[in-house]
Design a protein around this motif. Structure first.
Motif, short mmCIF file in Angstrom:
data_model
loop_
_atom_site.label_atom_id
_atom_site.label_comp_id
_atom_site.label_asym_id
_atom_site.label_seq_id
_atom_site.Cartn_x
_atom_site.Cartn_y
_atom_site.Cartn_z
N ASP A 43 -24.54 33.63 -37.08
CA ASP A 43 -23.48 33.34 -36.69
C ASP A 43 -22.27 33.31 -37.65
O ASP A 43 -20.91 33.64 -37.58
CB ASP A 43 -23.79 32.65 -35.75
N TYR A 44 -22.44 31.86 -38.41
CA TYR A 44 -21.89 31.25 -39.20
C TYR A 44 -21.57 31.61 -40.19
O TYR A 44 -20.07 32.51 -40.67
CB TYR A 44 -22.88 30.34 -39.77
N TYR A 45 -22.10 32.69 -41.04
CA TYR A 45 -22.15 34.27 -41.65
C TYR A 45 -21.43 35.32 -41.79
O TYR A 45 -20.14 35.79 -41.76
CB TYR A 45 -23.59 34.57 -42.58
N LEU A 46 -21.14 35.24 -40.14
CA LEU A 46 -20.18 36.41 -39.66
C LEU A 46 -18.62 35.44 -39.51
O LEU A 46 -18.24 36.25 -38.39
CB LEU A 46 -21.77 37.52 -38.20
N GLY A 47 -18.75 33.98 -39.24
CA GLY A 47 -17.81 33.52 -39.02
C GLY A 47 -17.09 33.28 -37.70
O GLY A 47 -16.43 32.91 -37.56
N GLY A 48 -18.68 33.39 -37.40
CA GLY A 48 -18.98 32.85 -35.57
C GLY A 48 -18.50 31.49 -34.93
O GLY A 48 -18.43 30.60 -36.37
N THR A 49 -18.67 30.56 -33.84
CA THR A 49 -18.24 29.39 -33.64
C THR A 49 -20.11 29.12 -33.14
O THR A 49 -19.89 27.74 -32.77
CB THR A 49 -17.10 29.22 -32.57
N HIS A 50 -20.84 29.85 -32.48
CA HIS A 50 -21.78 29.27 -31.89
C HIS A 50 -23.15 28.95 -32.87
O HIS A 50 -24.02 29.53 -33.06
CB HIS A 50 -22.81 30.25 -31.16
N ASN A 51 -22.37 27.99 -33.80
CA ASN A 51 -23.80 26.94 -34.45
C ASN A 51 -23.72 25.27 -34.90
O ASN A 51 -22.42 25.27 -34.22
CB ASN A 51 -23.99 27.86 -35.81
N LEU A 52 -24.48 24.75 -35.27
CA LEU A 52 -24.52 23.51 -35.01
C LEU A 52 -23.75 23.55 -36.40
O LEU A 52 -24.35 24.59 -38.00
CB LEU A 52 -25.56 22.91 -34.24
N ALA A 53 -23.71 21.69 -36.54
CA ALA A 53 -23.99 21.64 -38.18
C ALA A 53 -25.60 21.80 -39.11
O ALA A 53 -24.82 22.48 -40.31
CB ALA A 53 -23.25 19.52 -38.11
N ILE A 54 -25.87 21.21 -38.57
CA ILE A 54 -27.53 21.65 -38.81
C ILE A 54 -27.20 23.34 -39.93
O ILE A 54 -27.97 23.33 -40.92
CB ILE A 54 -28.54 21.41 -38.73
N ASP A 55 -27.15 23.75 -38.56
CA ASP A 55 -26.89 25.27 -39.31
C ASP A 55 -26.27 25.94 -40.11
O ASP A 55 -25.93 26.18 -41.53
CB ASP A 55 -26.68 26.22 -38.39
N ARG A 56 -25.04 25.16 -40.10
CA ARG A 56 -24.17 25.39 -41.13
C ARG A 56 -24.24 24.93 -42.98
O ARG A 56 -24.08 25.54 -43.35
CB ARG A 56 -22.22 24.66 -40.46
N GLU A 57 -24.87 23.38 -42.25
CA GLU A 57 -25.39 23.06 -43.94
C GLU A 57 -26.42 23.81 -44.42
O GLU A 57 -26.94 23.83 -45.53
CB GLU A 57 -26.36 22.13 -43.01
#
Length: 289
Positions: A43-57
């Motif tokens: 979701d983060y790779y796609l530019g979404g907002t349904h992710n957490l700090a640990i996912d983005r890290e």
């Protein structure tokens, strides 16, 4: 290095955590905040907002190893949308989306229902947040369902009410397995799993498929990615082209066969790959005769 944010602003940890953890967006499900999850990373790779700090890290760590992973994720999403339209043009009207992930714009039912709201779409995912989000999205869509289940257990998936009661297995079905089987271990035999789904659908059915490929030369990069994904809730298992071809046994591939996701019937000409990106996504659409 961070994922491009032109589609959504992921810069605020508080905002993103509030969005994901809030009852309006989580559907009341429990969110595991202790480990990164591949669905939320995607979701983060796609530019979404349904992710957490640990996912983005963790996603940013994978980007450092493979700078083109964001482009690959978006190219995979675009391939899936093109392939769905191909299946619709071929007259197919039922879809089983395995590992459907967190819903974003251009989900399968949105593309299909723009043509005909009666088209049936059964989503399946093991991630509670993905299932909860999809349930909310489908609250007023009677011809689409979502089932929380492990796609590596075809018997459970195929007998689930959201699948068995929605889809007519006497008629052709499009089985979608995009960027999901590389999260199935060799011990579980992804080829055998896909064969079970193939054996459950009628002649005339189709497969929309993509899988992470790693060249035999990319041992160092592959080892780093394997280590990173090993810390997530669903470790990745990228495979060679020969391994991927084995999974497609029994399906008659339509032109252009098994190719990079960006090269499968692109809407516009595609540019060459970054030389650093030795890990790519391979894609194909097959028919069952």
């Amino acid at each position: 290095m961070t994922a491009p944010a032109e589609d959504a602003d992921n810069s605020s940890d508080d905002a993103s955590n509030t969005s994901l953890d809030g009852a309006d967006n989580s559907g009341g499900c429990d969110v595991d905040v202790s480990r990164p999850h591949v669905a939320r990373m995607y979701d983060y790779y796609l530019g979404g907002t349904h992710n957490l700090a640990i996912d983005r890290e963790w996603a940013d760590k994978t980007i450092e190893v493979m700078p083109g992973i964001v482009a690959a994720a978006r190219a995979n999403r675009a391939f899936q949308q093109r392939a769905v339209r191909y299946c619709l043009d071929a007259g197919l009207r039922q879809f089983l989306d395995l590992g459907s992930g967190i819903p974003t714009v251009g989900h399968v039912h949105e593309i299909a229902h723009a043509l005909d709201p009666a088209i049936r779409v059964a989503y399946v995912d093991v991630e509670p947040v993905a299932v909860a989000q999809t349930k909310r999205l489908l609250s007023d869509v009677p011809t689409a369902t979502v089932t929380e289940a492990d796609i590596a257990d075809p018997s459970t998936v195929l007998s689930a009410p959201g699948v068995a009661e929605l889809l007519d297995f006497g008629q052709p079905i499009v089985v979608i397995a995009c960027a999901v089987l590389h999260f199935v271990s060799d011990e579980q035999s992804p080829a055998a799993i896909l064969a079970k789904y193939r054996g459950s659908v009628a002649p005339g059915s189709a497969l929309v498929f993509s899988h992470g490929e790693i060249s035999v030369e990319a041992t160092e990069q592959g080892a780093k990615l394997h280590e990173l994904f090993g810390k997530t809730t669903q470790p990745g298992h990228r495979r060679t082209r020969a391994d991927i071809e084995t999974m497609l046994a029994g399906w008659e591939l339509v032109d252009p066969g098994l190719v990079d996701v960006a090269e499968w019937r692109p809407d516009v000409p595609v540019a060459g790959h970054d030389a650093r990106d030795t890990v790519t996504m391979q894609a194909a659409v097959g028919r069952l005769r």
